[in-house]
Every structure is written in C-alpha cells, then in structure tokens.
Design an enzyme around this catalytic site. Structure first.
Site, PDB file in Angstrom:
ATOM      1  N   HIS A 269      43.956 -12.606 -47.461  1.00  0.00           N
ATOM      2  CA  HIS A 269      44.556 -13.358 -46.362  1.00  0.00           C
ATOM      3  C   HIS A 269      45.167 -14.650 -46.900  1.00  0.00           C
ATOM      4  O   HIS A 269      44.898 -15.736 -46.427  1.00  0.00           O
ATOM      5  CB  HIS A 269      43.526 -13.680 -45.282  1.00  0.00           C
ATOM      6  CG  HIS A 269      42.657 -12.519 -44.968  1.00  0.00           C
ATOM      7  ND1 HIS A 269      43.150 -11.367 -44.431  1.00  0.00           N
ATOM      8  CD2 HIS A 269      41.338 -12.310 -45.136  1.00  0.00           C
ATOM      9  CE1 HIS A 269      42.163 -10.512 -44.274  1.00  0.00           C
ATOM     10  NE2 HIS A 269      41.055 -11.044 -44.705  1.00  0.00           N
ATOM     11  N   ASP A 299      33.188  -6.769 -46.482  1.00  0.00           N
ATOM     12  CA  ASP A 299      32.435  -7.890 -45.920  1.00  0.00           C
ATOM     13  C   ASP A 299      32.432  -7.988 -44.406  1.00  0.00           C
ATOM     14  O   ASP A 299      31.459  -8.419 -43.816  1.00  0.00           O
ATOM     15  CB  ASP A 299      32.900  -9.208 -46.545  1.00  0.00           C
ATOM     16  CG  ASP A 299      34.410  -9.358 -46.507  1.00  0.00           C
ATOM     17  OD1 ASP A 299      35.045  -8.619 -45.748  1.00  0.00           O
ATOM     18  OD2 ASP A 299      34.939 -10.219 -47.216  1.00  0.00           O
ATOM     19  N   TYR A 530      51.119  -4.442 -46.416  1.00  0.00           N
ATOM     20  CA  TYR A 530      50.933  -5.197 -47.655  1.00  0.00           C
ATOM     21  C   TYR A 530      50.109  -4.439 -48.676  1.00  0.00           C
ATOM     22  O   TYR A 530      50.202  -4.686 -49.860  1.00  0.00           O
ATOM     23  CB  TYR A 530      50.380  -6.607 -47.403  1.00  0.00           C
ATOM     24  CG  TYR A 530      48.979  -6.737 -46.853  1.00  0.00           C
ATOM     25  CD1 TYR A 530      47.872  -6.350 -47.586  1.00  0.00           C
ATOM     26  CD2 TYR A 530      48.768  -7.303 -45.608  1.00  0.00           C
ATOM     27  CE1 TYR A 530      46.597  -6.493 -47.094  1.00  0.00           C
ATOM     28  CE2 TYR A 530      47.486  -7.459 -45.101  1.00  0.00           C
ATOM     29  CZ  TYR A 530      46.398  -7.047 -45.849  1.00  0.00           C
ATOM     30  OH  TYR A 530      45.133  -7.192 -45.371  1.00  0.00           O
TER      31      TYR A 530
END
Lengths: 545, 442
Positions: A269, A299, A530
């Site tokens: 991010h 996570d 992405y």
C-alpha cells in the site's frame, strides 16, 4: 530483403530528422542534447547497412554507413527485424524476444546506452499535452491512490486542491438494480477514504526527504557504528555518492558472502500505479540483483487462510468467500444482515473509499434489520442503528457454537443442504451438543465466556434461523480484519463458514457480505491490477502491511 | 498482448531461493536462524510446507534494502525490529522512502523517492490483480486512470523507477531493467495490452486521465456467489484463476476440498495433523492464549486491548507527516503541541484509574509501553479498550527498542507468537494491557 534494407535506411534517416526537429520545437529536449558528447551507431550485424549519430555540444551529425569506433552500438540481426522494432508502434514482445535471442544487441557504457535509448524514446513524448485546462491558469490532472481516484488541480507548478473524481455526461452510464419495487443507482462520482483528502498535505509535508542522506557516523570504508542507528542524525550527500555507495555495497555483499545475503522488503500500500508500485519496479530490480525476499503472513486474513480454507478451499481468495452478485441478491432477497467484527464504515477492506455506504443506506431504506457483533460500538452499527452485541474480545467463537446449538436443538437449519452439500456434520454436531467433551455449547455456556446474555444469543439464533440472512464477517463482509486476527481467529473464521453452511449459503438471500462486495460492474473488461493477472502466489509472498 | 501479464518486473527471475518470514525478520538477523510457513495459495496443502532460514548453502543476511517504512508499528512486538536494526550483524541498511517516518531513521543511506503526483503511472482504482481477485467489484464504477505527472519531483527526490534505473546503470543492468522504456512508455504499453484501446484513444486518455468501464447489460452481470453450488450446477462465475487440478470429480463442479463439498470436519487437517490441539479437525472453542483464562497474566494486565486497522489512515499511509488527518480528534489529539495517538476506555475503567477525557496515559505490558491520549466512552464494555494500529511515527523517549514510545505504536504491545504454532501468523488484533495515568513531564 532489398525492400527491408531500404526501409531500414529510411527509418534511420527519419530518426536523424526527428531528433533535430524535436530539438527545434522543445527547448527541454534541446538542452538535453547538450548533456553528452559521443557517437552512437545503429546497424545490421553484418555491417550491410547502418547510420551513426554523433552528438557534439548539442549538435547532431548523422551519416549513413559504419563508424570505425562508435561509443554505443545498437545492432539488429537483419533489416526486416530492425524495420519492425525501430518505430514506436513496435510489438514489445517481439523486441524482448529479439533481445533474448541476441538478435538485438546494445553495447557501450551504461550511462551512454541508457541516455541514447531515453533520447530516442523522448522524440515521441517531448512536449506532450495532457490534463484539462479549467481556467485561471489552472490545470486539472488525474491521479490514483489507495483512497480512490483523484482530480488534482495544479497552478504555477503547485498542487492547490485534490478532490474525488466526478463523472461527466460523456462517461459511461451507471447500473441500476431493481429490488422490492424500487430502483437503485449509485451517484455519478467516486468516493474517497479520509486519508485521500490528506494527500496534498502529505505531498508538501515538512517530513518529505528532499535529498539523499547519509547517517553522520556511517563510513562504508571505515567505522559503520551500526548500533547508533535510530539515534544518530543525517547529512546531505549527492545522488552520485548515495547511488555509488548502495551499488558498491550490493557488489561487496555478493562478492564476500554469496547469494542470499541481501534482504529486501517493502511496505505494501505504497503509492498507487502499476509501474511504480512496490510489486513492479521494486520487484523487477531486486529480482535482477538477487535478493532474499520476505514472505508475508496473510496479516489481514489470518483466520480465513489458516482456518476457514480447510472447510471450503478458496485458497486463491485466502480462504474467503466468492464475492459476486451479492449486492443485487441482498437488495432483492435478504431479510437480516449480521455484521460480525465487521465495520465497513471504518475499514471496507482495501481501496474502496465509501463506495458501499450508499448500498447499506438502501438496505436500511428497505427496512432490512441489522445486528452488530463487536466489542466496540463501531461506526457501521452507529450508522445502521441495529442491535449491538458486545462479546468480551477474543471469545466470539463461543457465541458461534451456541448459535449452532440453538439451530440443532430447535431444528432451525437447512437439513437438505447439509446432507447434500457438506460432509462431517455429525462430528461437529456431537461436539456442539457436548457428546464429545461433556459440555453442551448452550447460550448459557457461552455467556460465561463472552458475557453476552444467553437470552440475546438465543434470540439472535432463532431470528437468524428463520430469516434469510447475510453474514458480514470481517471488514468487507468476509476476509480482512476483525476477529480473524485474534488468538482465537482461526476457530472463529472456521465457524463462520460452518454456520453459513448450516443455513445454505448461496440460496437467495443467504450469503456472505455486508454490501461491500459486490456491485454489478463488468468483470470481463481486462485491465491488469497492480499484482497483474498472474497467479497470486508470487504476489502473495509479498508483504501486505 | 504487448506486455507481460504483470508489469514491469516479470521477465526478471530471482535466483535466490532463501526466504525470511516477515514476522521473524528480527530473529533471522539477531539469532541467525528462524522458521516459517509459506503463503502458498495454489492449493490447500501449500500452507503446510515449513521452511527454515538460512536456506541450504545461502548466507546470513548482511544488507537490508528497505523500501518505504511500516514494519516499525505494523509488526507485532515492534521493539524486536528496532533491536534488529541496531545490530552490527546487519552491516548495511538502505531505505528508499518518501518521508522521514518511524523506520526510515534506522538506515545508513536514505534515497529520497517522490510521490505518485510527481511521476507517470497507470492504474485502476481498487484493482489488486491476484492480490485480491476482482477487488474492483467493491466500487460502483470501474475507473482506470492515467496517473498524470502533476508536478515536478520535490527537492532532489526521484521516482522509484528512476532510482532503480540509476542503480541498474552502476550494475550493468540498465537495458535489462528498462528495455529502453521510460515510465510514460511503460504506461502506454500497459494501455495497449489492456482492453482500454477499445474504449478510449491514447490521445484522449492522455488528456482526460480516466476511463469509466461501462456497466454490463443486466443479462451479462456476474451471477450470485455460490448459487451454482447451492443448486448443484457447475461453477458459472468469471473465475480468473480456476486451478483445474484442484477439482476432485469434474472440472468446475464442486469446491476445492477433497470431497468437493463444505467440510465440517476438514480432510486436509486430518491428513496433515489430526491431533493438533491448536487446530483440531473441527472448529472448537479454544480459549485465547492471551485472555481472561490466562490467569497470571490477566491479573497483571486486566484490560483486553483490541487494535483493528485504522479508520482514518491506511496502515501508516497518511498518518503523521503533518497530515491534516492528525487534526481529526478521533485519530490523534493535540496536547501541549504534540499529536498523541488515541486509546478508548470505558467510563468505569477510567474512573477507577482516575483518568479523564484527553488525559495522557501509559499503556503497557511486558513487551513495551506507549503513551496515548484517552477517550472515555460507553462504546466499549468495561474491561475492553480500543486503539487503532499503525502509527506512522516512532518516537521513543529513551533508547530505541527499550523505552516508552510517545508516537502511538500500539504494535509494541501485541504478541509476536503465531496464532497457532504451525502457521506464519500474527494475532495483531488483541492483547492484554494495563493503563495508568501518565504524570511525568516529557
């Protein structure tokens, strides 16, 4: 063959003309040409044709033929190939193929080969026009982010305002869902997460690093003082010093220790975009030098990946549910929505702003009841106004088992579905009823763990067992965030799947979701994300935090 | 197609097979060994293949090339990472970063990167590719953007692509890295490889900067999830990664499990470790290993902290850095000129401790201590406290790794043990703490 040769000669001649023309037209390009003095040769490998370009104090001298000692040499195996690869509309895969098979080679010092290629490329991009002029010497550009797409207003080279993207009449029409006699269409603009509005302030932040820096007591050729990291200050250095130091360290470590001694990892991010993102430019470079990569834990998904996936697969979704068509189905069919550790008004999973807020508002307008299970009275509960149940943190699975207990003992589950679509139910049923360990998992039993009154859990189970119910578990309705990241997160996520299996997941009005997934947008239009269209295995070995 | 599937790094292949589990980076550096479980998502059994560090024939880590910041504050028991950074066993650390954040200041060399407002890029909102499949269905409209270079890079900062290209030149790799394409050239390659040219010309896309993908006709909308399964049909979804080998009976019929059905008792766990008390073959109630049943610990730390993803920032993204987000009082509170991280505490718990709204408190357990500002609230039952994770800043008041943090690193307090031993996982959302009023001057 002869034709190909002529075409090659014409293209090279045109290249020389274009270089001069671009320099005449665009001052920046012209000053760029003054940066280097050298000769570049482009030719066929057998020397049957070629042209060289001599850059000298900003002037270009170009001659047909083979230069005796060029600084840079770009060579093609044959003229036909050169004819296909020189124009800007070349097929990039063919270029790669030619490079791999040594049918296209480039020799010379890196600084010059790289400069030469960039210069050729800039013939077609120097002075390009982009952005919308909105008057008052201001241009509106577009950018993108984790928070959503952005209009960026720029005046005198400075960002003056960042706003969400609003559509105009030339943009494609929105979808409409008809449900229970009403029509629902989303607004004609995008939404932004709160931090999207902060990006002007962080771009111009006083914490921006504006120059390469070196820790004051770090000397790569002497004392390194590693134990002072985090304490010592920094001094400004030149890019050359910084880059030379890093490059030399890469070489030193590989030379002295062999493979694996360089560790690399990223923040995920980071900033948005397929080219500059951490999964692209960074991975391309670190693969090229050879690095020990960091393996991410899933996570935000822990309980789903290590737990739920064993009940129903979905490994590619890290153990979460299929996501399609549920907004329309919920609007049409669902009678109750249970949010369990699920606060999409705060965290709707990644990257989707407040796109789904309007959909939950529609659900509220239709009078669909909501229940919110979370130790914290979260922002979704506050917006929807449903019943709030606050279990003691990290005990939620006791409540799931008690719900199953009520369904089993009061005959409130889909027996046909359980018989035909599932396996192993009897074993779980025995455990729930206490046949395995002597402890029936009653609402009273769970009260001791969760502190939620037995009567509330019994009431919830009865209503859930008789109404067509959606379960929103985790931020976007399944997967990321919430209780799956606790010490008991695996067992909790596992029970979420088991409860929905008892109610017949996939039947009209019965599914996973909290309106975050999934709007009826086009899933067939191809644009690479992405992490591309490839197997997520590679990308999921990347950090997520 | 004119590009690789994943751009622009796919043609490079990493020859190094050694891996380090992210949650064990400190142990890898400080102890020289650790183990982990992979994040292999191809098949259910992928997660069972334990690996160890160092890998056979590989060296221990000497150099750390960190890109951006965030482990300090998002990784559990963060002080471990701080200690690893300060170890002489790590002879070189470079951090490529836009901002001077919590983790950046542990580097020897800092390379200044620019934001995406200062360089060219291309990307679709919320499209994460295989990372979260079809994630754009969260949006009301699919929107693909040419990310304009809006302003020049600030100071001497450079785009990440340019920094890597400059390093590549020093390693003889520049042609290999760039293929002669600039960032804008790469954008055009991605444009050309996608379905965009059917919807918008390059010239118009360059000028306007975005394209809205038309919504499909009602008849062509994706069907509802699991309807096919409930009705006993073949899967009819636009599944981009179908994994044909994982079907037991017929391709597209049934689920990925051995039985093809939802398994209350998991056949994969029966095959792997049927007697694992931490992950039984059916879902059971297993009391938390850090909760009200862990009596000794609970006596000392009677408050259960929940620490979900942040509401106003995105992990460390856009927190700190003089961000306007800091002025939202549900995010940080300005007290005596310093922006403190917020922790929420029930009225009764606050009264018992003599704590009032916006008091500074020390939140602590055996792992560390953090100074926060208190919000007193009825939005939590007594015994539970709430604070978001992921402060971008790390501001120890004394020796890094051993002292109280003033900037709000809640993950200094969370446990580093895996949720279950046979996994590479973290219980980031919950831990036991005690809270007391902070009375000392800072």
């Amino acid at each position: 063959m002869r034709f190909a040769n002529i075409k090659f000669r014409i293209l090279l001649f045109a290249a020389a003309l274009l270089l001069r023309r671009t320099a005449r037209k665009y001052p920046l390009f012209k000053s760029r040409l003054k940066e280097k003095n050298f000769t570049a040769q482009i030719k066929i490998m057998d020397n049957s044709a070629g042209r060289y370009f001599t850059f000298s104090d900003g002037q270009i001298i170009s001659r047909s033929g083979i230069h005796s000692s060029p600084d840079v040499c770009m060579a093609f195996s044959d003229a036909a190939l050169a004819g296909r690869l020189l124009p800007p509309w070349r097929n990039q895969l063919e270029q790669l193929d030619a490079m791999k098979n040594f049918r296209l080679t480039l020799d010379g010092p890196e600084e010059l080969t790289s400069w030469f290629m960039e210069t050729l490329s800039q013939i077609f991009t120097a002075g390009i026009e982009y952005g919308i002029d909105v008057g008052n010497n201001t241009k509106r550009y577009v950018n993108n982010s984790n928070a959503g797409p952005l209009f960026v207003y720029v005046k005198d080279g400075k960002i003056i305002r960042i706003t969400p993207v609003e559509f105009d009449n030339s943009d494609a029409q929105s979808w409409t869902i008809e449900a229970r006699g009403k029509k629902f269409t989303p607004p004609r603009k995008c939404t932004l997460s709160p931090f999207g509005y902060a990006m002007k302030s962080t771009t111009y932040s006083p914490d921006r690093i504006l120059y390469p820096m070196k820790r004051v007591d770090f000397d790569p050729n002497g004392e390194r003082n590693c134990e002072n990291r985090g304490v010592s200050g920094y001094e400004r250095i030149t890019w050359d010093e910084a880059l030379d130091t890093v490059a030399n360290e890469i070489k030193r470590v590989k030379r002295d220790y062999g493979p694996g001694a360089i560790l690399t990892s990223t923040a995920s991010h980071h900033t948005w975009g397929n080219i500059g993102y951490y999964l692209s430019a960074h991975r391309r470079f670190t693969n090229a030098i050879g690095c020990t990569q960091v393996v991410a834990n899933p996570d935000s998904w822990e309980g789903w990946f290590w737990g739920a996936t064993h009940h129903w697969g979905n490994t590619m979704r890290l153990g979460g549910a299929e996501i399609y068509g549920t907004v329309e189905d919920a609007l049409k069919e669902c009678e109750m929505m249970v949010f369990w550790g699920s606060d999409p008004e705060s965290v709707p999973g990644a990257y989707s702003g407040f796109e789904s807020t309007i959909r939950r508002q529609w659900l509220k307008d239709l009078g669909v009841k909501t229940v919110h299970i979370n130790p914290y009275y979260d922002h979704t509960a506050a917006l929807m106004g449903g019943k709030w149940l606050a279990p003691r943190p990290d005990t939620g699975n006791a409540m799931s088992l008690a719900i199953a207990y009520v369904w089993i003992t009061e005959d409130l589950y889909d027996k046909e579905y359980v018989a035909s679509r599932t396996t192993g139910f009897d074993k779980w049923k025995d455990y729930i009823l206490g046949k395995e360990d002597g402890i029936p998992k009653t609402p009273e039993w769970q009260e001791k763990e969760t502190t939620v009154p037995a009567k509330d859990v019994r009431a919830l189970a009865r209503e859930w067992g008789t109404k067509k119910t959606y379960l929103g578990a985790g931020g976007p309705g399944n997967q990321e965030g919430g209780a799956c990241r606790n010490a008991t997160g695996l067992e909790w996520a596992r029970s979420m799947v088991c409860l929905m299996a008892m109610q017949g997941v996939g039947k009209p009005g019965i599914n996973f979701g909290n309106m975050t997934f999934a709007a009826p947008v086009d899933t067939r239009f191809y644009f690479p994300g992405y992490a591309g269209g490839e197997s997520p295995v590679i990308s999921k070995e990347q950090p997520r935090q | 197609m004119n590009v690789y599937q994943r751009m622009p790094h796919l043609p490079t292949v990493n020859t190094v097979l050694q891996k380090v589990p992210r949650l064990r980076i400190p142990e890898a550096i400080l102890d020289g060994h650790c183990e982990g479980y992979p994040n292999n998502t191809k098949t259910i059994e992928g997660q069972f293949f334990k690996f160890t560090y160092p890998a056979p024939g590989n060296a221990e880590i000497q150099m750390y090339y960190k890109y951006g910041g965030s482990y300090i504050s998002t990784m559990n028991d963060t002080n471990r990472y701080v200690k690893a950074y300060r170890s002489p066993k790590l002879s070189f650390v470079v951090n490529q970063s836009i901002w001077m954040e919590g983790e950046t200041k542990f580097a020897d060399i800092i390379l200044p990167a620019c934001t995406n407002f200062e360089r060219w890029d291309i990307g679709e909102t919320s499209n994460a590719g295989g990372y979260i499949i079809h994630n754009f269905v969260k949006l009301n409209h699919r929107i693909i953007t040419l990310q304009h270079k809006c302003i020049e890079p600030l100071g001497e900062s450079k785009s990440d692509y340019e920094i890597f290209l400059e390093l590549s030149k020093r390693l003889g790799l520049s042609a290999y890295f760039s293929e002669g394409s600039s960032e804008l050239d790469w954008c055009k390659r991605v444009y050309a490889a996608s379905d965009l040219p059917r919807g918008i010309s390059w010239k118009k896309f360059l000028k306007k900067g975005y394209y809205v993908v038309p919504a499909p006709k009602e008849e062509l909308r994706a069907p509802c999830a699991y309807r096919w399964f409930a009705e006993g049909r073949k899967k009819d979804l636009t599944e981009p990664i179908p994994l044909p080998a994982d079907y037991t009976e017929e391709y597209l019929k049934g689920l990925q499990t051995q039985s093809g059905k939802i398994e209350f008792e998991c056949s994969s766990l029966k095959r792997f470790d049927p007697d694992d008390p931490e992950r039984p073959t059916i879902s059971k109630y297993i009391p938390s290993w850090e909760g009200h049943h862990t009596t000794e610990l609970y006596k000392r730390y009677p408050l259960q902290l929940i620490s979900p993803h942040p509401r106003f920032s995105f992990h460390t993204h856009n927190d700190g850095k003089d961000s306007i987000i800091n002025d939202i009082e549900d995010h940080r509170v300005l007290i005596d000129g310093y922006y403190y991280w917020v922790i929420r505490l029930n009225t009764k718990d606050a009264e018992e401790r003599g704590i009032k709204q916006n008091d500074l408190v020390k939140v602590f357990n055996d792992r560390g201590a953090v100074i926060c500002a208190v919000h007193v609230t009825e939005r939590l039952p007594s015994g539970a406290v709430h604070s978001y994770s992921s402060s971008a800043l790390y501001d120890p008041v004394g020796e890094p790794g051993y002292s109280i943090d003033r900037a709000g690193n809640i993950n200094l307090l969370t446990p580093s043990r895996p949720i279950i031993k046979k996994s590479h996982s973290a219980a980031s959302n919950s831990c036991l703490v005690q809270i007391e009023k902070w009375k000392e001057p800072i």
